[in-house]
Design a protein around this motif. Sequence first.
Motif, PDB file in Angstrom:
ATOM      1  N   TYR A   9       4.000 -24.422  55.173  1.00 28.67           N
ATOM      2  CA  TYR A   9       5.301 -23.417  54.943  1.00 28.67           C
ATOM      3  C   TYR A   9       5.227 -23.009  53.612  1.00 28.67           C
ATOM      4  O   TYR A   9       5.432 -23.927  52.702  1.00 28.67           O
ATOM      5  CB  TYR A   9       6.530 -24.049  55.395  1.00 28.67           C
ATOM      6  N   ASP A  11       5.247 -19.711  50.524  1.00 26.86           N
ATOM      7  CA  ASP A  11       5.102 -18.260  50.334  1.00 26.86           C
ATOM      8  C   ASP A  11       3.563 -17.794  50.738  1.00 26.86           C
ATOM      9  O   ASP A  11       2.872 -18.491  51.371  1.00 26.86           O
ATOM     10  CB  ASP A  11       4.958 -17.918  48.889  1.00 26.86           C
ATOM     11  N   ILE A  45       9.494 -15.287  58.737  1.00 29.26           N
ATOM     12  CA  ILE A  45      10.649 -16.293  58.981  1.00 29.26           C
ATOM     13  C   ILE A  45       9.632 -17.481  59.019  1.00 29.26           C
ATOM     14  O   ILE A  45       9.885 -18.508  58.719  1.00 29.26           O
ATOM     15  CB  ILE A  45      11.649 -15.919  59.949  1.00 29.26           C
ATOM     16  N   ARG A  47       6.649 -18.227  58.651  1.00 28.43           N
ATOM     17  CA  ARG A  47       5.781 -18.611  57.373  1.00 28.43           C
ATOM     18  C   ARG A  47       6.678 -19.386  56.378  1.00 28.43           C
ATOM     19  O   ARG A  47       6.232 -20.584  55.907  1.00 28.43           O
ATOM     20  CB  ARG A  47       5.310 -17.343  56.682  1.00 28.43           C
ATOM     21  N   GLN A  48       7.870 -19.098  56.157  1.00 25.52           N
ATOM     22  CA  GLN A  48       8.732 -19.672  55.073  1.00 25.52           C
ATOM     23  C   GLN A  48       9.212 -21.076  55.676  1.00 25.52           C
ATOM     24  O   GLN A  48       9.911 -21.811  55.054  1.00 25.52           O
ATOM     25  CB  GLN A  48       9.798 -18.721  54.670  1.00 25.52           C
ATOM     26  N   GLY A  49       9.253 -21.189  56.964  1.00 26.22           N
ATOM     27  CA  GLY A  49       9.623 -22.468  57.636  1.00 26.22           C
ATOM     28  C   GLY A  49      10.945 -22.544  58.006  1.00 26.22           C
ATOM     29  O   GLY A  49      11.743 -23.576  58.251  1.00 26.22           O
ATOM     30  N   PHE A  50      11.828 -21.394  57.958  1.00 31.45           N
ATOM     31  CA  PHE A  50      13.068 -21.320  58.660  1.00 31.45           C
ATOM     32  C   PHE A  50      13.194 -21.612  60.079  1.00 31.45           C
ATOM     33  O   PHE A  50      14.322 -22.274  60.285  1.00 31.45           O
ATOM     34  CB  PHE A  50      13.589 -19.921  58.121  1.00 31.45           C
ATOM     35  N   MET A  51      12.179 -21.659  60.832  1.00 34.09           N
ATOM     36  CA  MET A  51      12.467 -21.870  62.106  1.00 34.09           C
ATOM     37  C   MET A  51      11.625 -23.453  62.479  1.00 34.09           C
ATOM     38  O   MET A  51      11.303 -23.689  63.527  1.00 34.09           O
ATOM     39  CB  MET A  51      11.665 -20.884  62.939  1.00 34.09           C
ATOM     40  N   ALA A  52      11.281 -23.968  61.475  1.00 26.96           N
ATOM     41  CA  ALA A  52      10.483 -25.232  61.719  1.00 26.96           C
ATOM     42  C   ALA A  52      11.196 -26.332  62.552  1.00 26.96           C
ATOM     43  O   ALA A  52      10.444 -26.987  63.405  1.00 26.96           O
ATOM     44  CB  ALA A  52      10.141 -25.981  60.258  1.00 26.96           C
ATOM     45  N   GLN A  53      12.403 -26.252  62.506  1.00 30.28           N
ATOM     46  CA  GLN A  53      13.220 -27.130  63.608  1.00 30.28           C
ATOM     47  C   GLN A  53      13.025 -26.766  64.979  1.00 30.28           C
ATOM     48  O   GLN A  53      13.038 -27.567  65.856  1.00 30.28           O
ATOM     49  CB  GLN A  53      14.531 -27.310  63.121  1.00 30.28           C
TER      50      GLN A  53
END
Length: 300
Positions: A9, A11, A45, A47-53
């Motif tokens: 996750y 840039d 979103i 890619r940046q890990g904002f949805m990782a949970q």
Amino acid sequence: MKAALLKAYGDVDQFEIGDIPTPQPGPGEVLIKIEASAINPFDLILRQGFMAQLIPLSLPAALGGDAAGTVAGLGAGVTRFAVGDRVVADFAANGRGANAEYGVVPATSAAKLPANLSFEQGAALVKAGLTGRQTVDALGIKRGDHVLVSGGLGSVGRAAIQYLKEIGARPVAGVRAKRLDEARALAGEALDINAPVTQPDFDYGISTAAPVAANLIGRVRDGGQVVSIVPVPVGANAAGRVTILELYHRTDAPTLDAVLEAASRGELVIPVAQTLSLEQIGAAHRAVASGAQGKIVLKH
């Protein structure tokens, strides 16, 4: 097969072009040789890990939700398609996405691409077209209803406006002042979405642009309805004046067929702002982040 892989996750420097095994279709699935894929804001979103949970990816992962190509293989029980068919497909956010040479999807997530549409055009239509129609359906819009669409010149906004016109409603495109003429050419009516609200005069609103979500809600009458595909700002709906429905697109082959038919007739056009190669996926993500006017498409 070649794929654009997200190593970690972060840039766009976390992308690398690598080789992974070509997937094989299981029962009810189709294997697609992907010719083009489109980049959506949701890809950034992820890619940046904002949805990782909520959507944990097994890294390295291939992103990409919208694709067009040709059917290269069929799983058991698939009768809607034949090898060689030109198709579009709605890929799930599961790390086995469309930014690759081949991909597998359920047959119910694909639709035949009309002969007069290119692979690039097809890839641009998938999630935008589905979401635009589903926002309208969620509100139960009828012929003659006056509907404000914020982000009316964006991909989802264009799809919603086209569908509103198709069913005989009266769409109004909410856009920035400098784009009013372009918006009127598309929708017939337009307004400056950033102008002060004097009198709420819409029963329905479709919110597709987060920075102006409060402005759109303020233009809907008490007791009206808004469907939103973007976060609703805290306090934007004081005292619950309006009913707000939050919507995320769902895969729906019949709706996707209708989107493609409208595009084939020339009634729905999602502009392609730039076409890049799969190896340029980092530049493609940056173009979306910078607010490109139109879809960014990767040609594989």
